[in-house]
Scaffold this active site. Sequence first.
Site, PDB file in Angstrom:
ATOM      1  N   LYS A 162       0.902  -1.235   0.016  1.00  5.20           N
ATOM      2  CA  LYS A 162      -0.058   0.133  -0.025  1.00  5.20           C
ATOM      3  C   LYS A 162       0.981   1.175   0.108  1.00  5.20           C
ATOM      4  O   LYS A 162       1.943   1.074   0.400  1.00  5.20           O
ATOM      5  CB  LYS A 162      -0.851   0.003   1.425  1.00  5.20           C
ATOM      6  CG  LYS A 162      -2.030   0.960   1.058  1.00  5.20           C
ATOM      7  CD  LYS A 162      -3.292   0.032   0.461  1.00  5.20           C
ATOM      8  CE  LYS A 162      -4.558   0.873   0.769  1.00  5.20           C
ATOM      9  NZ  LYS A 162      -5.737   0.327   0.102  1.00  5.20           N
ATOM     10  N   VAL A 197     -20.330   1.426  -4.422  1.00  6.22           N
ATOM     11  CA  VAL A 197     -20.778   0.172  -4.186  1.00  6.22           C
ATOM     12  C   VAL A 197     -22.130  -0.239  -3.623  1.00  6.22           C
ATOM     13  O   VAL A 197     -22.960  -0.887  -4.085  1.00  6.22           O
ATOM     14  CB  VAL A 197     -19.691  -0.394  -3.183  1.00  6.22           C
ATOM     15  CG1 VAL A 197     -20.134  -2.103  -3.150  1.00  6.22           C
ATOM     16  CG2 VAL A 197     -18.230  -0.155  -3.529  1.00  6.22           C
ATOM     17  N   GLY A 222     -25.256   3.197   3.281  1.00  6.18           N
ATOM     18  CA  GLY A 222     -24.316   3.863   2.438  1.00  6.18           C
ATOM     19  C   GLY A 222     -24.728   3.462   1.068  1.00  6.18           C
ATOM     20  O   GLY A 222     -24.411   2.368   0.619  1.00  6.18           O
ATOM     21  N   GLY A 260     -23.351   4.555  -1.890  1.00  7.72           N
ATOM     22  CA  GLY A 260     -22.017   5.257  -2.691  1.00  7.72           C
ATOM     23  C   GLY A 260     -22.086   4.191  -3.758  1.00  7.72           C
ATOM     24  O   GLY A 260     -22.946   3.623  -4.325  1.00  7.72           O
TER      25      GLY A 260
END
Length: 353
Positions: free
Chosen positions: A82, A186, A182, A184
Amino acid sequence: MTLTLTEETPPEGFERLVRAEDADSGLRALICIHSTALGPAAGGCRMWDYPDWDAARRDVQRLAEGMTYKNAMADLGLGGGKSVILGDARRDKNPALFRAFGQAVQALEGRYYTAEDVGISPADMAQVAAETPYAVGLEGGQYGSGDPSPFTAEGVFQCMRVGAKHVFGSDDLTGRRVLVQGLGHVGMSLAEKLHAAGATLIVTDINKESTDRAARDLDATVIAPDQVFATQMDIFAPCAMGAVLNDDTVPLLSAKLVCGAANNQLAHPGIAGLLRDRGIRYLPDYVVNAGGIISVAGEIHKAGPGYRRGRLSGIAERIGAMLTRAEAENRTTTEIASDMVKDILATAKRSVA
Ligand code: NAD
């Protein structure tokens, strides 16, 4: 450009930690490679206004290790890594900064592939890609994977069906009350799939436009964000932020199954036991939400659509195996998942030795 790369000593169990600085563009970044036992490390780049280098180090290390787990479970032939860029994504972006970051990624000679994460857009990644072929999640081109969210939603949906079979005896979601927290990238895509599958949708979001759309187009019942744990449901799909399952919320949760895309849903590892004790089956987030990295892996491996389809159904199968083992051994799904990853990594190390 005056890019400086400094090899820092990574914590035990990690392979590399590289600090990248460029005074001209203002770049301050860390790239962390946790493991390349299964292949080159892959994981997104996050831009965040960390208070100092130590906070950024903690975050990049935690996230890189998480990617080793996620990539291993999704069978991608990729290790975990990452990167983080220190800065305010609304204020501190400039093309030169992303070019300098691209040079830092290039200096790792393919041991780390980067892509978008929080704060990074496809346009930013295109700047990175001008300096290195190890930047993915791009739009266009022969293998560009674009927005990974629909794949993430499809993976969550498939896992939810497998979970429903274990918990309710049938993977038919008709009439099941599913609460999506949520709406959003997804969450909305998942809600559409659930609606098409005949589920009774309950939704919440802080954005009224999204909830209005779900109410209008998907027959969803809208609840206020603070009413999630006061609402009756069969399945909870957290698709907003992390740590929603904690010591205060789990005792109130009415669902029998938790399956959602949000990262780090458990506030601390002990929450897995709390859920099990309440008879709530939890499908580990990093397994369920791997559709995004599967999509990116397809780009890395220059694979056709069959690759993504196969890996997506693979995670659903793995979830099934995990639930069966958790029930047989009376352990939590997170314990079983972590054992499965350790076995995968140990086998890879043995075959290399
Ligand atoms: P997004 O930013 O598009 O959507 C998040 C939604 O949550 C927004 O609509 C926002 O308004 C809503 N929200 C924020 N706070 C809320 C609250 N308190 N209550 C209800 N709603 C709230 O993000 P996304 O890409 O859809 O990702 C959702 C989650 O899944 C994140 O945790 C992300 O890290 C994780 N995830 C996403 C992907 C992917 O492919 N996009 C892959 C793996 C994991």
